[in-house]
Scaffold this motif. Structure first.
Motif, short mmCIF file in Angstrom:
data_model
loop_
_atom_site.label_atom_id
_atom_site.label_comp_id
_atom_site.label_asym_id
_atom_site.label_seq_id
_atom_site.Cartn_x
_atom_site.Cartn_y
_atom_site.Cartn_z
N LEU A 5 -18.22 8.39 13.95
CA LEU A 5 -19.26 7.28 13.36
C LEU A 5 -20.10 6.66 14.51
O LEU A 5 -19.20 6.17 15.35
CB LEU A 5 -18.53 6.41 12.22
CG LEU A 5 -18.10 7.03 10.94
CD1 LEU A 5 -17.56 6.28 10.14
CD2 LEU A 5 -19.42 7.84 10.34
N PRO A 6 -21.31 6.17 14.40
CA PRO A 6 -21.86 5.51 15.51
C PRO A 6 -21.19 3.85 15.54
O PRO A 6 -20.55 3.49 14.51
CB PRO A 6 -23.19 5.56 14.91
CG PRO A 6 -23.21 5.54 13.65
CD PRO A 6 -22.10 6.71 13.25
N PRO A 7 -21.36 3.09 16.20
CA PRO A 7 -21.09 1.59 16.12
C PRO A 7 -21.37 0.82 14.68
O PRO A 7 -22.60 1.38 14.15
CB PRO A 7 -21.86 0.98 17.36
CG PRO A 7 -21.92 2.09 18.46
CD PRO A 7 -22.35 3.29 17.48
N ARG A 8 -20.70 0.20 14.22
CA ARG A 8 -21.23 -0.46 12.80
C ARG A 8 -22.13 -1.53 13.24
O ARG A 8 -22.02 -2.19 14.02
CB ARG A 8 -19.54 -1.38 12.66
CG ARG A 8 -19.78 -2.06 11.40
CD ARG A 8 -18.36 -2.62 10.76
NE ARG A 8 -18.03 -3.77 12.06
CZ ARG A 8 -18.59 -5.24 11.77
NH1 ARG A 8 -19.34 -5.52 10.88
NH2 ARG A 8 -18.17 -5.79 12.87
N THR A 34 -16.47 -7.23 20.89
CA THR A 34 -15.93 -5.79 21.26
C THR A 34 -15.14 -4.94 20.49
O THR A 34 -14.08 -5.61 20.49
CB THR A 34 -15.88 -5.47 23.04
OG1 THR A 34 -17.15 -6.31 23.65
CG2 THR A 34 -15.72 -4.38 23.30
N HIS A 35 -15.52 -3.88 20.13
CA HIS A 35 -14.56 -3.05 19.17
C HIS A 35 -14.49 -1.66 19.93
O HIS A 35 -15.24 -1.23 20.78
CB HIS A 35 -14.88 -3.01 17.73
CG HIS A 35 -15.55 -4.09 17.09
ND1 HIS A 35 -14.45 -5.18 16.70
CD2 HIS A 35 -16.55 -4.86 16.75
CE1 HIS A 35 -15.08 -6.05 16.15
NE2 HIS A 35 -16.25 -6.01 16.24
N GLU A 36 -13.38 -0.99 19.65
CA GLU A 36 -13.18 0.48 20.13
C GLU A 36 -14.28 1.28 19.30
O GLU A 36 -13.87 1.93 18.40
CB GLU A 36 -11.81 1.02 20.05
CG GLU A 36 -11.53 2.21 20.75
CD GLU A 36 -9.90 2.37 20.79
OE1 GLU A 36 -9.69 3.42 20.67
OE2 GLU A 36 -9.26 1.47 20.88
N GLU A 37 -15.51 1.55 19.80
CA GLU A 37 -16.66 2.32 19.23
C GLU A 37 -17.24 2.98 20.14
O GLU A 37 -17.92 2.62 21.05
CB GLU A 37 -17.45 1.37 18.36
CG GLU A 37 -16.96 0.50 17.62
CD GLU A 37 -18.03 -0.29 16.69
OE1 GLU A 37 -18.31 -0.33 15.61
OE2 GLU A 37 -18.54 -1.53 17.49
N PHE A 38 -16.86 4.57 20.00
CA PHE A 38 -17.25 5.41 21.04
C PHE A 38 -17.91 6.57 20.37
O PHE A 38 -18.58 7.66 21.17
CB PHE A 38 -16.04 6.09 21.60
CG PHE A 38 -15.52 4.87 22.65
CD1 PHE A 38 -16.23 4.61 23.97
CD2 PHE A 38 -14.62 4.16 22.35
CE1 PHE A 38 -15.68 3.72 24.67
CE2 PHE A 38 -14.04 3.19 23.16
CZ PHE A 38 -14.62 2.85 24.31
#
Length: 747
Positions: free
Chosen positions: A616-619, A596-600
């Motif tokens: 940017l969207p999730p990697r 889990t990363h900080e991706e919003f």
């Protein structure tokens, strides 16, 4: 009876023709004249106009779609690839499966019920034409804001049309999605998918081979409904002017289609068919030109023999009509009588209207006068190909720079609890039971999993448990932020959904919904999205078997968010060993798989709470996606799990809520010092599972072997959804928040 015939066309080269009104430009019209070495007759102009339309010819997308073939992974499972009515894959034990998704967007805005219904009917006929029995349908629906007045007009009609047609055919609707976003206001997306099953030897193709073979039109009579419908309506900018002069939307009759299905299957099994083509967009024009172009090369047709509902129809209207429930077959002379007898048995009208030739020409007569004489390949396959200008949209850089990091997050436990309830009750994340309850999900008795499960799952063989799983996914916000990554993220989610059931992903279909190809910014989005999808399919080893492009999805000059909808088909060796999404047993450990990363960027949290789109969207991590899939598939085969749910829109919070409500069993988790990120991040390649106590050691072992991160975060049980140190919400309160939204909005 006098009409515009070939001889008259030769004698009147300067006769004015309404080619622009039919969607052709000066260059295209000039090219037709060069091909024919004269002006076209009115009937020939009708054929070229619909066959060279954006919807039928893919003239703006061909140069990009070629990547799906150029980069196709080598796979023994692919039996029929792109170029036919639908792709076919080998799923083992002698079974083959065909599946495809197509759009019916503009017709569904004009006439929601019939637009959606005939979209289902059209995709079902594509599957029939491959020789397969249709066994299930799915749909991907997108509308404007849920509370917008026009959404309240369009949504109920579309849902009723999808359900009314599919239910009447006796086909289960096993999955899909319903999404709301302001960009789809006045331009809903209605994408319909069908899957069919057959034995390898039953595959049929669209080809008219064998000079002397007879051409038979069977099914409904041809009428004035849908003249140029999909081919014209979907090939131009959708604005008030185009709506004012729109062609009639097709009218569907599912009971006639049911007879057509059974009739066609008996014809196939009796070996009475040489070639077959359904009549969809472009109707008789498409069926005759494509069959002839893919066969011996010629065909003579007596157009006045086409059975009509309206005897006043002109030849051009007959050629452009998109009346539903029609098929065209090529039959050897000695089998014509038997063919017609089978049609009579099923009360399906059938008429011999022509003959296959080796002349290399498609020749049509109207009461003895030659009204069409053209090389069929020039209409079916050699239409214009455009390399449209491409430019990055002017606002792309500023859009990506506007990251959601500036948005305020819940600052205390009470705000976090309220955020949980707001999120699960938001239109995109709320229960879609209001929609899916209109569909029959279990008719035919072979549905193993259906909405709201991770993916639809159909049993093919009772004895072995062989089955196939299907998921249909896309995210327009992700693709708006980064078209290359957005298409890959749609594929990743569908892949993950299929693997979550325990099925091995095998093949891909797609429906690419974009704005006007005449807009360089839209074409940049399209080029990047197709490149991204082709690269991702190659990396995951699953080929694109076919699909559909839908351009001109915009109102005025404002396009929708680019929305590639991706369907993934997977094979399940034994559906009795499936993973279901529900938390079904108390006291089982809950494990979070993946990182889990900080991706919003583009997340539901930013959309719901702030109406924000930026960053940017999730990697994308395709290697991690494949590794996660291998764990979920092995865990299903070895029955290690009592529940498994992929993480996608809404993140871990959505998955925990849905798994708890599905099983009627609570869950308690501990998420450390930053529960917000764990709950609402939309990082990819993640799933949450409940592990059977006796299987814990084995499950850890397969995670470690695959290199998939795993974290025990809690335990199933009780009657609440609780995050330690933050909140506890009773299941009844969760259920109320989750299920009340759509009924409250739509009524």
């Amino acid at each position: 009876m006098s009409t515009d015939n070939v001889e008259l066309a030769k004698q009147t080269p300067d006769h004015p023709q309404p080619y622009k009104e039919l969607g052709m430009n000066d260059e295209e019209y000039g090219r037709v004249r060069d091909i024919l070495r004269r002006r076209p007759t009115a009937s020939e102009l009708a054929i070229y106009s619909v066959m060279w339309s954006e919807h039928c010819s893919y003239k703006s997308s061909k140069v990009h779609l070629r990547q799906f073939g150029d980069k196709a992974p080598q796979t023994e499972a692919l039996l029929v690839g792109m170029g036919e009515n639908a792709g076919v894959v080998d799923v083992g034990q002698g079974w083959a499966v065909t599946f495809k998704v197509e759009s019916h967007n503009h017709p569904s805005y004009v006439e929601p019920y019939q637009g959606a219904a005939t979209g289902v009917g059209g995709i079902v006929r594509d599957i029939i034409s491959m020789g397969a029995r249709p066994v299930a349908v799915m749909d991907s629906l997108r509308f404007g804001p849920a509370d917008a007045p026009d959404t309240k007009r369009v949504l109920p009609g579309v849902v009723a049309g999808v359900g009314g047609y599919g239910n009447s055919l006796g086909l289960p609707n096993i999955g899909g999605e319903t999404v709301f976003d302001p960009c789809y206001l006045d331009n809903p997306l209605v994408n319909a998918l069908c899957i069919g099953v057959m034995k390898h030897e039953d595959i049929h193709l669209a080809t008219a081979s064998g000079a002397g073979n007879q051409v038979i039109l069977y099914g409904s009579y041809t009428g004035p409904d849908g003249i140029g419908g999909a081919s014209v309506l979907a090939s131009a900018t959708f604005d008030e002017e185009s709506q004012a002069k729109r062609p009639a939307v097709q009218v569907g009759d599912p009971f006639t289609e049911k007879l057509l299905i059974e009739c066609s299957l008996e014809l196939f099994h009796s070996d009475l068919v040489v070639g077959i083509q359904d009549l969809g967009a472009a109707g008789v024009s498409c069926a005759t030109t494509e069959l002839a172009a893919s066969g011996t090369g010629g065909m003579d047709v007596k157009l006045d023999l086409v059975p009509l509902r309206d005897p006043t129809m002109s030849p051009e209207e007959i050629l452009m009509s998109e009346s539903q429930e029609r098929m065209m077959a090529v039959v050897t002379p000695e089998n014509v009588e038997a063919f017609l007898a089978v049609c009579a048995k099923w009360e399906v009208p059938a008429t011999v209207i022509g003959e296959v030739t080796d002349s290399g020409r498609l020749v049509m007569t109207w009461h003895g006068e030659v009204i069409v004489d053209l090389p069929p390949r020039t209409a079916a396959h050699d239409g214009p190909v455009y390399q449209r200008p491409i430019a990055i949209p002017e606002d792309q850089a500023s859009l990506q720079a506007d990251a959601p990091t500036r948005l305020a997050r819940p600052s205390n436990r009470d705000e976090l609890r309220k955020t949980v309830l707001w999120m699960i009750g938001s239109p995109n994340l709320a229960s879609k039971e209001w929609v899916t309850s209109r569909y029959d999900r279990y008719v035919l008795g072979n549905t193993v999993l259906a909405q709201p499960e991770n993916a639809g799952l159909i049993r093919l063989d009772d004895e072995t448990g062989l089955g196939v799983a299907l998921s249909l996914d896309g995210n327009g916000r992700y693709t708006r932020l980064d078209p290359y990554a957005g298409a890959q993220l749609g594929l990743s989610e569908a892949y993950r959904n299929v693997a979550a059931t325990g099925a091995q992903p095998l093949a891909v279909t797609n429906c690419l919904n974009f704005g006007s190809p005449e807009d360089p910014g839209v074409m940049w989005q399209f080029a990047e999205a197709t490149r991204g999808l082709a690269d991702a399919c190659l990396a995951l080893g699953i080929p694109v078997t076919g699909g559909n492009v839908s351009f001109y999805n915009q109102t005025g000059t404002t396009p929708i968010n680019p929305t590639p909808v991706i369907g993934v088909l997977g094979v399940h060796q034994d559906v009795r060993r499936r993973n279901a999404m529900a938390f079904a047993a108390e006291g089982h450990k809950v494990v979070l798989l993946g990182a889990t990363h900080e991706e919003f960027g583009g997340s539901e949290w930013a959309h719901v709470m702030y109406g924000h789109l930026g960053g940017l969207p999730p990697r994308v991590d395709l290697q991690a996606e494949a590794a996660l899939g291998s764990v979920l598939i092995t865990a299903a085969h070895e029955t290690l799990l009592s529940g498994a749910h992929d993480l996608s829109d809404g993140g871990l919070n959505q998955a925990l809520v849905e798994a708890s409500l599905r099983g009627g069993l609570g869950v308690r988790v501990a998420l450390g010092e930053d529960p917000f990120t764990y709950l609402f991040s939309e990082s990819v390649a993640r799933a949450v599972v409940a592990v059977r106590p006796e299987a814990e050691a084995r499950f850890v072992d397969i995670c470690e072997q695959a290199g998939v991160p795993y974290t025990t975060i809690g335990m199933t049980g009780g009657d609440s959804y609780a995050v330690d140190g933050q909140f506890s919400i009773p299941l009844h309160e969760l259920r109320e928040a989750h299920t009340a939204t759509l009924p409250g909005i739509v009524g």
